[in-house]
Motif scaffolding. Structure first.
Motif, PDB file in Angstrom:
ATOM      1  N   UNK A  44       0.859  -1.183   0.000  1.00  0.00           N
ATOM      2  CA  UNK A  44       0.000   0.000   0.000  1.00  0.00           C
ATOM      3  C   UNK A  44       0.896   1.234   0.000  1.00  0.00           C
ATOM      4  N   UNK A  45       0.823   2.025  -1.065  1.00  0.00           N
ATOM      5  CA  UNK A  45       1.750   3.126  -1.265  1.00  0.00           C
ATOM      6  C   UNK A  45       1.436   4.358  -0.437  1.00  0.00           C
ATOM      7  N   UNK A  46       2.304   5.358  -0.579  1.00  0.00           N
ATOM      8  CA  UNK A  46       2.178   6.600   0.186  1.00  0.00           C
ATOM      9  C   UNK A  46       0.876   7.327  -0.137  1.00  0.00           C
ATOM     10  N   UNK A  47       0.516   7.362  -1.423  1.00  0.00           N
ATOM     11  CA  UNK A  47      -0.685   8.103  -1.823  1.00  0.00           C
ATOM     12  C   UNK A  47      -1.927   7.488  -1.196  1.00  0.00           C
ATOM     13  N   UNK A  48      -2.035   6.173  -1.232  1.00  0.00           N
ATOM     14  CA  UNK A  48      -3.193   5.497  -0.650  1.00  0.00           C
ATOM     15  C   UNK A  48      -3.238   5.708   0.861  1.00  0.00           C
ATOM     16  N   UNK A  49      -2.097   5.692   1.519  1.00  0.00           N
ATOM     17  CA  UNK A  49      -2.053   5.890   2.968  1.00  0.00           C
ATOM     18  C   UNK A  49      -2.515   7.303   3.342  1.00  0.00           C
ATOM     19  N   UNK A  50      -2.056   8.286   2.579  1.00  0.00           N
ATOM     20  CA  UNK A  50      -2.503   9.655   2.856  1.00  0.00           C
ATOM     21  C   UNK A  50      -3.982   9.813   2.534  1.00  0.00           C
ATOM     22  N   UNK A  51      -4.466   9.103   1.514  1.00  0.00           N
ATOM     23  CA  UNK A  51      -5.899   9.140   1.208  1.00  0.00           C
ATOM     24  C   UNK A  51      -6.702   8.593   2.379  1.00  0.00           C
ATOM     25  N   UNK A  52      -6.218   7.510   2.991  1.00  0.00           N
ATOM     26  CA  UNK A  52      -6.893   6.947   4.167  1.00  0.00           C
ATOM     27  C   UNK A  52      -6.881   7.956   5.316  1.00  0.00           C
ATOM     28  N   UNK A  53      -5.766   8.655   5.489  1.00  0.00           N
ATOM     29  CA  UNK A  53      -5.692   9.689   6.536  1.00  0.00           C
ATOM     30  C   UNK A  53      -6.783  10.737   6.333  1.00  0.00           C
ATOM     31  N   UNK A  54      -6.940  11.200   5.092  1.00  0.00           N
ATOM     32  CA  UNK A  54      -7.961  12.210   4.804  1.00  0.00           C
ATOM     33  C   UNK A  54      -9.354  11.675   5.097  1.00  0.00           C
ATOM     34  N   UNK A  55      -9.622  10.421   4.718  1.00  0.00           N
ATOM     35  CA  UNK A  55     -10.935   9.832   4.968  1.00  0.00           C
ATOM     36  C   UNK A  55     -11.228   9.770   6.467  1.00  0.00           C
ATOM     37  N   UNK A  56     -10.218   9.429   7.270  1.00  0.00           N
ATOM     38  CA  UNK A  56     -10.395   9.364   8.722  1.00  0.00           C
ATOM     39  C   UNK A  56     -10.714  10.742   9.277  1.00  0.00           C
ATOM     40  N   UNK A  57      -9.932  11.752   8.866  1.00  0.00           N
ATOM     41  CA  UNK A  57     -10.130  13.105   9.401  1.00  0.00           C
ATOM     42  C   UNK A  57     -11.474  13.682   8.964  1.00  0.00           C
ATOM     43  N   UNK A  58     -11.903  13.380   7.733  1.00  0.00           N
ATOM     44  CA  UNK A  58     -13.211  13.858   7.282  1.00  0.00           C
ATOM     45  C   UNK A  58     -14.326  13.224   8.102  1.00  0.00           C
ATOM     46  N   UNK A  59     -14.171  11.951   8.447  1.00  0.00           N
ATOM     47  CA  UNK A  59     -15.174  11.267   9.247  1.00  0.00           C
ATOM     48  C   UNK A  59     -15.267  11.889  10.639  1.00  0.00           C
ATOM     49  N   UNK A  60     -14.160  12.353  11.178  1.00  0.00           N
ATOM     50  CA  UNK A  60     -14.134  12.950  12.515  1.00  0.00           C
ATOM     51  C   UNK A  60     -14.812  14.313  12.547  1.00  0.00           C
ATOM     52  N   UNK A  61     -14.939  14.952  11.387  1.00  0.00           N
ATOM     53  CA  UNK A  61     -15.616  16.248  11.317  1.00  0.00           C
ATOM     54  C   UNK A  61     -14.972  17.298  12.207  1.00  0.00           C
TER      55      UNK A  61
END
Length: 454
Positions: A112-129
């Motif tokens: 799992x590359x850097x781009x996908x990992x950062x994408x997951x980070x964004x998804x987590x932070x968006x969910x936290x609102x």
């Protein structure tokens, strides 16, 4: 007046620095009513103070966030001199792949590359609102529907650029992203409270945010808040687009020497005139050529790419990238030598001619058919073949551009915006094709004149 500077970035003591050097100027009138005129953005007034509080240091005393014809932008309201550091962003406020939640990171494989990992980070932070520590940054990223990267285009919209290589590249990219999402889906399923509602489209949006904004760094990739509001200018390393009346300048950088295909696919925009535009063309050995098998064998030995049709028959087509030919009377720089060599091999009509090409390659640098054929008629024929291929493409591009009908847009909606991007893309590639056509016509005419005089 536009002040144009070269912009350098440095990593010093855990801080990302932007610095101006080799200052020079270019004059250009900017109308005060132009869409490109920058203005301060009230909704971003609190962003820089928040980031500086989070960092514990001053990020920039020269820049602020505003809006321009490029969207959200970085504006300079003070004079910038050569050597000035215009912003510095400590590592502590940069988002890197290692900042993903440990319990998620532990389950992700090394593939799992850097781009996908950062994408997951964004998804987590968006969910936290509003509970996210990064909400002032996350909330200012482009929303779904605001990105125009071609992976978000509908089938009808993609059909507008079917003649360009970007069409197949986008289809392949969409398939690859779906494959990546399916690969990490089992990990996401371990955290239903976060990812239960996450779809492929959500992942693609987060992935595109990273791909269009992240900087290469010692951590692989980094999202650098504030610095990623810098926009692109294709002609120089950095540009100050100034409005003397408002005493504000927009700071632009060059993302790279990218053609419109790359800008559109990766960043979601095009330039009306892009000096780096290029075209991919495919050529192959005709099925009816009596020397087809010998030519195929010869070309295979010289590393040409083989493409197999869905019907299973070897079509032996290979693609070449053509760039704009700046002069019709010089050496044709822009038309790749391997393409001209391919055409010379195709133009041969006897086993003896093919053997001569092999012998000539062995006596020189080993490359096949890189020199003009001794038989001038055959050399003309080879380049007339290329000319016919390019002329056919020119006709097809002209039909595609005409079908876009962007002269009188009835609205400024998504389809209109993307139709204009398609127009920019196809028009740039058409310009490249016409430059190659002009050079080939001149080359063939010159050889014909010399042949007639001999």
């Amino acid at each position: 007046m536009w002040a144009v500077s070269r912009l350098t970035n440095l990593w010093i003591h855990g801080t990302f620095l932007f610095q101006f050097s080799r200052l020079h100027f270019r004059l250009k009138c900017v109308s005060s009513c132009s869409k490109a005129v920058p203005c301060l953005s009230e909704d971003c007034d609190e962003f820089l103070p928040w980031l500086e509080r989070k960092a514990g240091v001053e990020i920039s005393s020269l820049l602020s966030i505003g809006k321009s014809g490029h969207g959200r932008s970085l504006l300079a309201s003070k004079f910038i001199r050569a050597g000035d550091c215009i912003l510095k962003v400590p590592f502590s406020v940069q988002i890197t792949p290692d900042k993903i939640l440990p319990e998620i990171s532990w389950l992700l494989g090394d593939d799992v590359g850097y781009t996908a990992r950062l994408a997951i980070f964004i998804l987590v932070e968006k969910k936290m609102g509003q509970d996210s520590r990064w909400v002032p940054y996350i909330s200012r990223l482009p929303r779904p529907g605001e990105l125009h990267c071609t992976i978000f285009w509908s089938e009808d919209e993609l059909d507008m650029v079917r003649k360009s290589a970007i069409y197949h590249e986008t289809v392949n990219q969409q398939a690859q992203l779906e494959k990546e999402f399916l690969a990490i889906r089992p990990v996401l399923d371990h955290f239903p409270q976060i990812f239960e509602d996450v779809t492929l489209k959500d992942f693609m949006h987060a992935y595109a945010l990273v791909g269009s904004r992240a900087w290469g760094s010692s951590k692989g990739l980094s999202l650098i808040p504030f610095a990623d509001f810098l926009n692109h200018d294709g002609f120089s390393e950095a540009v100050l687009l100034s409005d003397e009346h408002k005493q504000i300048s927009e700071v632009l950088i060059r993302y790279g020497k990218f053609p419109n295909t790359t800008l559109l696919q990766d960043f979601g925009f095009t330039l009306p005139y892009n000096v780096h535009d290029q075209v991919q063309i495919w050529v192959g050995v005709p099925q009816h050529d009596p020397l087809r098998m010998m030519k195929l064998d010869l070309l295979r030995k010289h590393c040409a790419q083989t493409v197999t049709n869905t019907d299973g028959f070897d079509s032996f087509k290979t693609n070449f990238t053509i760039k704009e030919v700046r002069s019709a009377s010089r050496k044709g720089k822009g038309i790749p030598q391997p393409l001209r060599a391919f055409a010379r091999v195709l133009s041969t009509t006897s086993v003896e001619e093919l053997e001569d090409l092999v012998s000539e390659a062995a006596q020189n640098d080993g490359r096949l058919a890189r020199r003009p054929l001794q038989n001038e008629s055959r050399e003309i024929q080879a380049h007339q073949f290329l000319l016919s291929q390019i002329s056919q493409l020119i006709q097809e591009y002209e039909v595609s551009i005409k079908s876009l009908n962007t002269d009188k847009p009835t609205s400024v909606g998504r389809l209109t915006i993307r139709a204009q991007m398609a127009q920019d893309l196809l028009a740039g590639e058409l310009r490249v094709l016409k430059s190659a056509s002009t050079w080939l016509k001149n080359y063939c005419a010159t050889l014909s004149t010399a042949e007639d005089q001999s």
